[in-house]
Write an enzyme that holds these catalytic residues in place. Structure first.
Site, PDB file in Angstrom:
ATOM      1  CE  LYS A  82      -8.729 -20.071  30.385  1.00 21.80           C
ATOM      2  NZ  LYS A  82     -10.003 -20.359  29.684  1.00 21.80           N
ATOM      3  CB  SER A 157     -12.667 -17.832  30.957  1.00 19.79           C
ATOM      4  OG  SER A 157     -12.333 -19.034  30.266  1.00 19.79           O
ATOM      5  CB  SER A 181     -13.627 -19.441  27.238  1.00 15.45           C
ATOM      6  OG  SER A 181     -14.683 -19.154  28.120  1.00 15.45           O
TER       7      SER A 181
END
Length: 507
Positions: A82, A157, A181
Site C-alpha cells: 500500500k 482505503s 480499511s
C-alpha cells in the site's frame, strides 16, 4: 511445474516451490509482473510498478538458495505494498497529489521486515488519499476497480491492495486499517484481511492519518497465507513509541491447527448490535452471515448472543476522533519541508504559499476531515465533541471486556453491504461512512479482528462476496487465525473457495 499458472499459487505453495527448486524466484516474479501487465489496465490496482527492483530482489533469493542459505517461509513470494507505507527510493504518495513524486530516504519497519524475509515487492498500490475513504475513489490519481465486477469498488482505503490479490496480481499485500480499511476491502473482494492488535505491528514509516488507530496488516487469499505474512511483519519496534514490547505470535501455527476444523468448547458471541437488528443491512449479507454461524455451530462451537450497546455510537465517535487526529497529523504538509509547493513566486507570503499548496494538494475528503477535526479541537468545542468521543471509546472497550467474559471470540458481518458501484456514493459522505459500521468498534478498542470470506450474495444481480468478521481480545490475534482457518476449511469443503467463482480477467 507449469510456468503459466504461477500467479495462481498460494503464498505457502509458492514459497515451498521456490525452496524445493521447482521454480526460481525470478520466474515467479516475472509471472506476476506479466499478470499485472495483462490485467491492470482493467483493475488499476497499482500506482507504481517496480519491475527492476522486483526482479533484482527475486534474483537475490535465487542466489541465496544456490549458495546453500536457508530460506525463510516467504522467501521469493511476491507482495504488493500500500502506498501509505514508506519505501526507500520508490515513490510514496499516500494517494495524494501533495506527495506526488516523493521518494523517501528510508524504509518503514514493515518494509524492512518484508525485504529481510526475502519477499519480492512488486510495487505500490492505489488507495484513498491519506487512507480516508471506503472505496478507493478518493485517490488523487484514479479509482481502482473490483475484479469481481469492474463497475464496482474494491473497498477502501486499501482497495488497491485488495484488488491486486483478488486479481491474482500478487498472492499477498499489505494494507492499513484505521476504521476497517483492511477488513472491509477484504470482505468485498473475497479475501482474508487481518487488523492486528494495535501496537503489535510497527507504525514507524506509515504516513499517519489517525495515530491512535492506524495499523498495518496483511491481505491473503487464504487464512494460512495471511498468517504467514502477519508472522513476518509483527513484533516490537523500539523506534515506535506505540509498539508493544515482548509481542510474539505464532499465527501460522494457529492457522494450521484451526484448519483441522474442530472448535469444540469454543464460545462464539454473535454481537446483537452488529447483526442487522436496527436495519440497514443487505439481506444477502445477513443470509451469508447466519449460514456462517451454523457452520461454526457444526464445528462444535457454542453460539451465544452478546450485547454491546456502546457499539451503536462507534460511528459518531470515530468520525470525531479520526478527523481530529488527521487535522493534527496533516499539518506537517505545509509546502516547506517536502512535497508539493504552489505559488512560490517571490511575491507571496509563506502563509499564502502554504494555503495555495494545501488547497491544490489535498482532495475534497481530506479537506472535509481536516475541517471537521479542526472544529472539534477548537476552543469551546473540545470537551463537547472530542472529549465526549473519547469517553465513548472507553465505553466501547468496556463492552468488549464484558463480551469477552461471555465468549472467546465475537463475530459479525464485516460490512453491511457488498461492493457498491463506482460513483454510487461519492456525493453522499454519510452513506460512504456507514460501510465501516461493523469494523469501527475493534479499531476504537485496539483489538484484533479478521475478515474471512463466508459466501456470495446475488441480491444485486452478480454474485458478490460477503465477509465474516471474527474479533478477539487484545493480543489474542492467534485466536482470530485459528477460528478463521477452521471456518475456512469447513466452508471450502462444503462450497469450494469463494475466489473460485471470480470472473476471468486479462487476455
Amino acid at each position: 511445474m507449469s510456468q503459466t499458472n504461477l500467479h495462481e499459487l498460494s503464498a505457502a505453495a509458492t514459497a515451498t516451490a521456490v525452496a524445493a527448486g521447482q521454480v526460481s524466484a525470478v520466474e515467479v516474479a516475472q509471472a506476476h509482473l506479466d499478470r499485472i501487465s495483462q490485467t491492470d489496465d482493467q483493475v488499476r490496482a497499482f500506482l507504481h510498478i517496480d519491475a527492476d527492483g522486483a526482479l533484482a530482489a527475486a534474483k537475490a533469493v535465487d542466489d541465496r538458495k544456490a549458495a546453500g542459505d536457508r530460506l525463510g517461509p516467504l522467501a521469493g513470494v511476491p507482495l504488493a505494498m500500500k502506498d501509505v507505507v514508506v519505501t526507500r527510493g520508490l515513490p510514496t504518495t499516500a494517494g495524494s497529489k501533495i506527495l506526488q513524486g516523493w521518494r523517501p530516504p528510508y524504509d518503514a519497519t514493515v518494509t524492512r521486515k518484508i525485504r529481510e524475509a526475502g519477499m519480492v515487492m512488486l510495487g505500490k498500490t492505489n488507495m484513498d488519499e491519506f487512507a480516508m475513504g471506503s472505496s478507493t475513489e478518493n485517490s488523487a490519481y484514479h479509482p481502482t476497480h473490483n475484479p469481481w465486477d469492474l463497475s464496482r469498488v474494491p473497498g477502501g482505503s486499501s482497495g488497491g491492495s485488495s484488488a491486486a490479490v483478488a486479481a491474482f496480481q500478487a498472492p499477498l499485500s499489505i494494507g492499513t486499517d484505521t476504521g476497517g480499511s483492511i477488513r472491509q476491502p477484504a470482505a468485498v473482494t473475497g479475501l482474508v484481511g487481518h487488523k492486528p492488535t494495535y501496537g503489535s505491528v510497527s507504525r514507524r514509516g506509515l504516513i499517519a492519518f489517525s495515530s491512535s488507530l492506524d495499523q498495518a496488516g496483511p491481505f491473503g487469499r487464504t487464512v494460512q497465507d495471511t498468517a504467514l505474512l502477519f508472522d513476518a511483519i509483527h513484533g516490537h519496534d523500539p523506534q515506535d513509541s506505540t509498539s508493544i514490547p515482548n509481542t510474539r505470535f505464532e499465527a501460522t501455527a494457529a492457522a494450521v491447527e484451526g484448519a483441522r476444523a474442530e472448535l469444540a468448547g469454543l464460545r462464539v458471541g454473535v454481537v446483537r448490535e452488529l447483526t442487522g437488528a436496527s436495519g440497514g443491512y443487505q439481506a444477502g449479507v445477513l443470509d451469508s452471515f447466519f449460514k456462517a454461524v451454523e457452520i461454526l455451530r457444526g464445528l462444535g462451537a457454542e453460539i451465544v448472543e452478546v450485547g454491546c450497546p456502546s457499539f451503536d455510537y462507534a460511528l459518531a465517535a470515530y468520525y470525531l476522533i479520526a478527523p481530529s487526529e488527521c487535522s493534527s497529523n496533516l499539518a506537517r504538509f505545509d509546502s516547506v519541508r517536502y512535497g508539493l509547493r504552489v505559488g512560490d513566486d517571490g511575491e507571496r507570503s509563506l502563509e499564502e504559499v502554504m494555503s495555495l499548496t494545501r488547497e491544490q494538494g489535498f482532495g475534497a475528503e481530506v479537506k472535509r476531515r481536516i475541517m471537521i477535526g479542526t472544529y472539534a479541537l477548537s476552543s469551546g468545542y473540545y470537551d463537547a465533541y472530542y472529549g465526549q468521543a473519547q469517553k465513548v471509546r472507553t465505553l466501547i472497550a468496556r463492552d468488549f471486556d464484558n463480551a469477552f467474559a461471555q465468549a472467546d471470540v465475537l463475530i459479525s458481518p464485516t460490512s453491511p453491504f457488498v461492493a457498491f458501484g463506482i460513483g454510487e456514493r461519492v456525493a453522499d459522505p454519510m452513506a460512504m461512512y456507514v460501510n465501516d459500521l461493523c469494523t469501527l468498534p475493534a479499531s476504537l478498542a485496539g483489538t484484533p479482528a479478521i475478515s474471512v470470506p463466508c459466501g456470495l450474495s446475488d441480491e444485486l444481480g452478480p454474485r458478490l462476496p460477503v465477509g465474516l468478521q471474527i474479533m478477539a481480545p487484545a493480543l489474542a490475534d492467534e485466536r482470530c487465525f485459528r477460528v478463521g482457518a477452521a471456518f475456512e476449511a469447513a466452508y471450502n469443503a462444503a462450497n469450494g473457495t469463494v475466489l473460485s467463482n471470480i470472473p476471468a480477467l486479462g487476455a
